[in-house]
Design a protein around this motif. Structure first.
Motif, PDB file in Angstrom:
ATOM      1  N   VAL A  31      25.287   6.095   8.524  1.00  0.00           N
ATOM      2  CA  VAL A  31      24.643   5.089   7.680  1.00  0.00           C
ATOM      3  C   VAL A  31      23.175   5.447   7.470  1.00  0.00           C
ATOM      4  O   VAL A  31      22.632   5.242   6.379  1.00  0.00           O
ATOM      5  CB  VAL A  31      24.798   3.684   8.287  1.00  0.00           C
ATOM      6  CG1 VAL A  31      24.060   2.649   7.447  1.00  0.00           C
ATOM      7  CG2 VAL A  31      26.268   3.304   8.389  1.00  0.00           C
ATOM      8  N   ALA A  32      22.541   6.002   8.496  1.00  0.00           N
ATOM      9  CA  ALA A  32      21.151   6.440   8.344  1.00  0.00           C
ATOM     10  C   ALA A  32      21.051   7.523   7.281  1.00  0.00           C
ATOM     11  O   ALA A  32      20.104   7.550   6.486  1.00  0.00           O
ATOM     12  CB  ALA A  32      20.611   6.961   9.678  1.00  0.00           C
ATOM     13  N   ALA A  33      22.020   8.436   7.243  1.00  0.00           N
ATOM     14  CA  ALA A  33      22.016   9.496   6.235  1.00  0.00           C
ATOM     15  C   ALA A  33      22.155   8.916   4.836  1.00  0.00           C
ATOM     16  O   ALA A  33      21.571   9.431   3.876  1.00  0.00           O
ATOM     17  CB  ALA A  33      23.157  10.476   6.502  1.00  0.00           C
ATOM     18  N   ALA A  34      22.918   7.837   4.689  1.00  0.00           N
ATOM     19  CA  ALA A  34      23.083   7.204   3.381  1.00  0.00           C
ATOM     20  C   ALA A  34      21.814   6.481   2.935  1.00  0.00           C
ATOM     21  O   ALA A  34      21.666   6.186   1.742  1.00  0.00           O
ATOM     22  CB  ALA A  34      24.248   6.215   3.424  1.00  0.00           C
ATOM     23  N   ALA A  35      20.885   6.189   3.873  1.00  0.00           N
ATOM     24  CA  ALA A  35      19.592   5.566   3.563  1.00  0.00           C
ATOM     25  C   ALA A  35      19.757   4.384   2.611  1.00  0.00           C
ATOM     26  O   ALA A  35      19.293   4.425   1.478  1.00  0.00           O
ATOM     27  CB  ALA A  35      18.639   6.605   2.970  1.00  0.00           C
ATOM     28  N   PRO A  36      20.394   3.295   3.053  1.00  0.00           N
ATOM     29  CA  PRO A  36      20.686   2.164   2.156  1.00  0.00           C
ATOM     30  C   PRO A  36      19.469   1.586   1.443  1.00  0.00           C
ATOM     31  O   PRO A  36      19.528   1.276   0.250  1.00  0.00           O
ATOM     32  CB  PRO A  36      21.305   1.127   3.106  1.00  0.00           C
ATOM     33  CG  PRO A  36      21.849   1.915   4.241  1.00  0.00           C
ATOM     34  CD  PRO A  36      20.908   3.061   4.421  1.00  0.00           C
ATOM     35  N   LEU A  37      18.361   1.433   2.150  1.00  0.00           N
ATOM     36  CA  LEU A  37      17.185   0.841   1.531  1.00  0.00           C
ATOM     37  C   LEU A  37      16.637   1.724   0.422  1.00  0.00           C
ATOM     38  O   LEU A  37      16.188   1.232  -0.619  1.00  0.00           O
ATOM     39  CB  LEU A  37      16.113   0.583   2.593  1.00  0.00           C
ATOM     40  CG  LEU A  37      14.881  -0.197   2.144  1.00  0.00           C
ATOM     41  CD1 LEU A  37      15.268  -1.526   1.509  1.00  0.00           C
ATOM     42  CD2 LEU A  37      13.941  -0.422   3.325  1.00  0.00           C
ATOM     43  N   VAL A  38      16.710   3.044   0.629  1.00  0.00           N
ATOM     44  CA  VAL A  38      16.253   3.965  -0.416  1.00  0.00           C
ATOM     45  C   VAL A  38      17.157   3.874  -1.640  1.00  0.00           C
ATOM     46  O   VAL A  38      16.697   3.852  -2.785  1.00  0.00           O
ATOM     47  CB  VAL A  38      16.216   5.413   0.118  1.00  0.00           C
ATOM     48  CG1 VAL A  38      15.823   6.384  -0.985  1.00  0.00           C
ATOM     49  CG2 VAL A  38      15.243   5.523   1.283  1.00  0.00           C
ATOM     50  N   LEU A 285      10.999   1.808 -15.445  1.00  0.00           N
ATOM     51  CA  LEU A 285      11.587   2.464 -14.267  1.00  0.00           C
ATOM     52  C   LEU A 285      10.640   3.445 -13.582  1.00  0.00           C
ATOM     53  O   LEU A 285      11.064   4.266 -12.777  1.00  0.00           O
ATOM     54  CB  LEU A 285      12.891   3.181 -14.622  1.00  0.00           C
ATOM     55  CG  LEU A 285      14.040   2.277 -15.102  1.00  0.00           C
ATOM     56  CD1 LEU A 285      15.218   3.127 -15.577  1.00  0.00           C
ATOM     57  CD2 LEU A 285      14.475   1.333 -13.992  1.00  0.00           C
ATOM     58  N   ALA A 286       9.359   3.325 -13.885  1.00  0.00           N
ATOM     59  CA  ALA A 286       8.390   4.197 -13.212  1.00  0.00           C
ATOM     60  C   ALA A 286       8.254   3.827 -11.741  1.00  0.00           C
ATOM     61  O   ALA A 286       7.931   4.674 -10.901  1.00  0.00           O
ATOM     62  CB  ALA A 286       7.033   4.104 -13.911  1.00  0.00           C
ATOM     63  N   ASP A 287       8.515   2.541 -11.421  1.00  0.00           N
ATOM     64  CA  ASP A 287       8.447   2.091 -10.024  1.00  0.00           C
ATOM     65  C   ASP A 287       9.674   1.231  -9.732  1.00  0.00           C
ATOM     66  O   ASP A 287       9.579   0.001  -9.607  1.00  0.00           O
ATOM     67  CB  ASP A 287       7.167   1.289  -9.788  1.00  0.00           C
ATOM     68  CG  ASP A 287       7.000   0.879  -8.323  1.00  0.00           C
ATOM     69  OD1 ASP A 287       7.730   1.431  -7.470  1.00  0.00           O
ATOM     70  OD2 ASP A 287       6.147   0.015  -8.040  1.00  0.00           O
ATOM     71  N   PRO A 288      10.843   1.850  -9.590  1.00  0.00           N
ATOM     72  CA  PRO A 288      12.068   1.062  -9.392  1.00  0.00           C
ATOM     73  C   PRO A 288      12.060   0.242  -8.103  1.00  0.00           C
ATOM     74  O   PRO A 288      12.698  -0.808  -8.024  1.00  0.00           O
ATOM     75  CB  PRO A 288      13.172   2.122  -9.368  1.00  0.00           C
ATOM     76  CG  PRO A 288      12.484   3.397  -9.010  1.00  0.00           C
ATOM     77  CD  PRO A 288      11.123   3.297  -9.614  1.00  0.00           C
ATOM     78  N   ALA A 289      11.332   0.699  -7.090  1.00  0.00           N
ATOM     79  CA  ALA A 289      11.284  -0.039  -5.829  1.00  0.00           C
ATOM     80  C   ALA A 289      10.659  -1.417  -6.005  1.00  0.00           C
ATOM     81  O   ALA A 289      10.941  -2.346  -5.236  1.00  0.00           O
ATOM     82  CB  ALA A 289      10.505   0.756  -4.787  1.00  0.00           C
ATOM     83  N   ALA A 290       9.823  -1.570  -7.036  1.00  0.00           N
ATOM     84  CA  ALA A 290       9.159  -2.851  -7.270  1.00  0.00           C
ATOM     85  C   ALA A 290      10.156  -3.967  -7.557  1.00  0.00           C
ATOM     86  O   ALA A 290       9.850  -5.143  -7.340  1.00  0.00           O
ATOM     87  CB  ALA A 290       8.174  -2.724  -8.430  1.00  0.00           C
ATOM     88  N   LEU A 311       9.857  -0.087   6.037  1.00  0.00           N
ATOM     89  CA  LEU A 311      11.205   0.358   6.393  1.00  0.00           C
ATOM     90  C   LEU A 311      11.737   1.441   5.453  1.00  0.00           C
ATOM     91  O   LEU A 311      12.618   2.213   5.840  1.00  0.00           O
ATOM     92  CB  LEU A 311      12.162  -0.836   6.399  1.00  0.00           C
ATOM     93  CG  LEU A 311      11.976  -1.816   7.566  1.00  0.00           C
ATOM     94  CD1 LEU A 311      12.933  -2.989   7.431  1.00  0.00           C
ATOM     95  CD2 LEU A 311      12.183  -1.113   8.901  1.00  0.00           C
ATOM     96  N   VAL A 312      11.233   1.499   4.217  1.00  0.00           N
ATOM     97  CA  VAL A 312      11.620   2.608   3.337  1.00  0.00           C
ATOM     98  C   VAL A 312      11.212   3.927   3.987  1.00  0.00           C
ATOM     99  O   VAL A 312      11.960   4.912   3.973  1.00  0.00           O
ATOM    100  CB  VAL A 312      10.971   2.465   1.947  1.00  0.00           C
ATOM    101  CG1 VAL A 312      11.071   3.772   1.175  1.00  0.00           C
ATOM    102  CG2 VAL A 312      11.646   1.359   1.151  1.00  0.00           C
ATOM    103  N   LEU A 313      10.019   3.937   4.584  1.00  0.00           N
ATOM    104  CA  LEU A 313       9.554   5.145   5.257  1.00  0.00           C
ATOM    105  C   LEU A 313      10.419   5.468   6.472  1.00  0.00           C
ATOM    106  O   LEU A 313      10.799   6.624   6.688  1.00  0.00           O
ATOM    107  CB  LEU A 313       8.092   4.974   5.678  1.00  0.00           C
ATOM    108  CG  LEU A 313       7.078   4.876   4.535  1.00  0.00           C
ATOM    109  CD1 LEU A 313       5.715   4.466   5.073  1.00  0.00           C
ATOM    110  CD2 LEU A 313       6.984   6.200   3.789  1.00  0.00           C
ATOM    111  N   SER A 314      10.737   4.444   7.278  1.00  0.00           N
ATOM    112  CA  SER A 314      11.577   4.687   8.449  1.00  0.00           C
ATOM    113  C   SER A 314      12.986   5.096   8.029  1.00  0.00           C
ATOM    114  O   SER A 314      13.640   5.893   8.707  1.00  0.00           O
ATOM    115  CB  SER A 314      11.628   3.453   9.347  1.00  0.00           C
ATOM    116  OG  SER A 314      12.335   2.396   8.743  1.00  0.00           O
ATOM    117  N   SER A 315      13.460   4.544   6.900  1.00  0.00           N
ATOM    118  CA  SER A 315      14.781   4.916   6.389  1.00  0.00           C
ATOM    119  C   SER A 315      14.815   6.383   6.000  1.00  0.00           C
ATOM    120  O   SER A 315      15.774   7.105   6.297  1.00  0.00           O
ATOM    121  CB  SER A 315      15.135   4.044   5.183  1.00  0.00           C
ATOM    122  OG  SER A 315      16.373   4.428   4.616  1.00  0.00           O
ATOM    123  N   LEU A 316      13.755   6.828   5.341  1.00  0.00           N
ATOM    124  CA  LEU A 316      13.674   8.235   4.961  1.00  0.00           C
ATOM    125  C   LEU A 316      13.617   9.125   6.204  1.00  0.00           C
ATOM    126  O   LEU A 316      14.270  10.170   6.263  1.00  0.00           O
ATOM    127  CB  LEU A 316      12.439   8.470   4.091  1.00  0.00           C
ATOM    128  CG  LEU A 316      12.502   7.886   2.678  1.00  0.00           C
ATOM    129  CD1 LEU A 316      11.128   7.933   2.019  1.00  0.00           C
ATOM    130  CD2 LEU A 316      13.527   8.619   1.829  1.00  0.00           C
TER     131      LEU A 316
END
Length: 501
Positions: A31-38, A285-290, A311-316
């Motif tokens: 699941v970590a490899a799938a990086a859900p939050l990313v 879509l320049a900042d999709p995370a927004a 958490l995006v950083l920790s996910s990566l």
């Protein structure tokens, strides 16, 4: 030789430590490899706007079900074969040692590519959020930490990933539940997101195909469960359970969160709202995370958006460690089998494939330095190019695995039923072939390699030169690896036949 020896017959210095991982430990890696939050911050907004709008969650569920069907034969095969190089071992058993070896090289390419993509994204985010250092310095710092962790016992890595992944899952689930309880501006509209007609609206050659392509890309990494079979407590039961659990968790999480995002913006206006929230300096879509961050702020509170940003950083980082382990174990398996130099099969006192992990780090480190020296962009070049390449390579190998499973069980009948050995693998092959076509035809959108003057939202296959090179590379490597294997002087052919035939 193209296959590792069975773990029971390997020398201690070339044997991975057994009994380190249970079902949850393996699921953490996968699941970590799938990086859900990313995936939720990067891929879903694009799938909504360029794909099938409010039905994007349905596309994720359909892809998840396809991979669940693939997992049926995959799990059955794991009962027969326990090997750190799972994919190439399965293909070797079913389709022959030469194609098995060739597929291993493609798998290594995939895992190295996705790891490099994540290094680029991680470095860019750290440089943007923290500053102080350029992107490449942050990438190399994370590279050093990942290398160190990969040399420790695998259960240490699992514990690190477990903590990071649980925090990530909690943030996504809390946000999704908060939105769904509120109901958003239009209330819950399941039909808008999961109506089969809406899911395929626009056709597979059009907008629906774009959504499916991004959905397939989001699932990369789920297939790594069998890689850890030798290090599990009981591979015959742990690997199948971990495979099913990982696919179900990822599918439910992706489907639930994507549906919550649609609900939070309103199904009828989700495309317009996504464009509005993700636009920077007039560029949609320049900042999709927004998009997800804005929804988290609205329905949970500003603190959740801040937490998600961290958490995006920790996910990566979790993804970096997961793919480092996957690539290292493939190199280890090839070294132990004789297809690559034997030193790659060495393990350290902690039972980790130390030489293979170091070689993995050397390769990724060199590429990072090259991108830094030539001042290539960490996101537009490193992340998009290599993530697109990785998913093409992985789906190609999954297709070969599905075919190999059919052939293997036809020759080696056992207690498995026809659904496990024929029906599910055939259905998976069809679904994966369709997925591979969609990924390749929409590669320009995935990797940012569109030919000049081509509108990638309406024209498939409009790739630049670098786009065609990246799309073709896994197939070229597969053919080259096959030729390389046939040219090798196999000194232990009897053992190879015993393991692969």
């Amino acid at each position: 030789m193209t296959q590792t020896k069975p773990a029971s017959t390997t020398a201690p210095e070339t044997a991975l430590h057994k009994g380190r991982l249970g079902v949850l430990g393996i699921v953490f890696f996968v699941v970590a490899a799938a990086a859900p939050l990313v995936g939720m911050t990067g891929a879903v907004p694009v799938a909504i706007v360029l794909g099938n709008g409010a039905a994007a969650p349905g596309a994720y569920v359909v892809v998840g079900l396809t991979l669940l069907v693939f997992s049926v034969g995959y799990a059955a095969m794991s009962q027969r074969v326990t090997n750190a190089g799972a994919f190439f071992a399965y293909i070797g058993r079913g389709l022959g040692r030469h194609l098995g070896t060739a597929s291993a090289f493609v798998s290594i390419l995939a895992y190295l590519a996705i790891q490099l993509a994540i290094y680029g994204f991680f470095g860019a985010l750290m440089a943007g959020q923290v500053g102080v250092l350029p992107w490449w310095a942050w990438s190399l710092l994370s590279w050093g930490v990942v290398t160190l962790l990969s040399l420790l016992s695998v259960d240490v890595g699992a514990k690190v990933l477990g903590v990071l992944m649980l925090l990530e899952l909690i943030a996504l689930v809390v946000t999704a539940v908060a939105i769904l309880i509120d109901g958003g501006p239009e209330g819950l509209n399941f039909w808008a997101s999961f109506d089969p007609a809406a899911i395929v609206a626009g056709g597979l050659a059009g907008s629906a195909g774009i959504a499916f392509a991004f959905a397939f890309a989001s699932f990369i990494g789920f297939e790594a469960t069998a890689i850890y079979g030798e290090e599990s407590k009981d591979p015959k039961t742990v690997v199948p359970r971990a495979t099913y659990l990982a696919v179900v968790v990822i599918t439910v999480l992706f489907g639930l969160t994507a549906f919550a995002m649609v609900t939070g913006m309103g199904a009828s206006t989700v495309v317009e709202k996504t464009v509005e929230l993700s636009t920077v300096a007039g560029v949609p879509l320049a900042d999709p995370a927004a998009v997800l961050f804005a929804l988290a702020t609205q329905y949970v509170g500003p603190w959740m958006a801040t937490v998600m940003g961290i958490l995006v950083l920790s996910s990566l980082f979790a993804g970096l460690l997961a793919f480092q382990n996957a690539a290292g174990r493939y190199l280890f398996a090839l070294g132990r089998g004789g297809a690559l130099p034997k030193p790659l099969s060495k393990v350290n006192g902690r039972g980790a494939p130390s030489t293979a992990s170091l070689v993995t780090s050397v390769i990724t480190g060199v590429v990072l330095v090259v991108f830094a020296v030539f001042q290539l962009d960490p996101v537009l070049n490193l992340f998009y190019w290599f993530s697109g390449l990785a998913v093409i390579a992985i789906v190609l190998i999954e297709i070969l695995v599905s075919v190999a499973i059919i052939v293997y069980f036809r020759r080696n009948k056992g207690a498995e039923n026809i659904f496990q050995t024929v029906i599910a693998p055939v259905l998976a092959t069809i679904g994966l072939l369709l997925g591979e076509y969609l990924l390749m035809s929409r590669f320009g959108l995935l990797a940012g390699t569109v030919a000049e003057g081509v509108d990638p939202t309406t024209t498939p296959w409009g790739l630049s030169t670098i786009g065609w090179v990246l799309v073709a590379l896994p197939f070229i490597l597969l053919i080259g690896g096959y030729i390389f294997s046939r040219m090798q002087n196999h000194e232990n052919d009897d053992l190879v036949r015993d393991v692969l035939s």
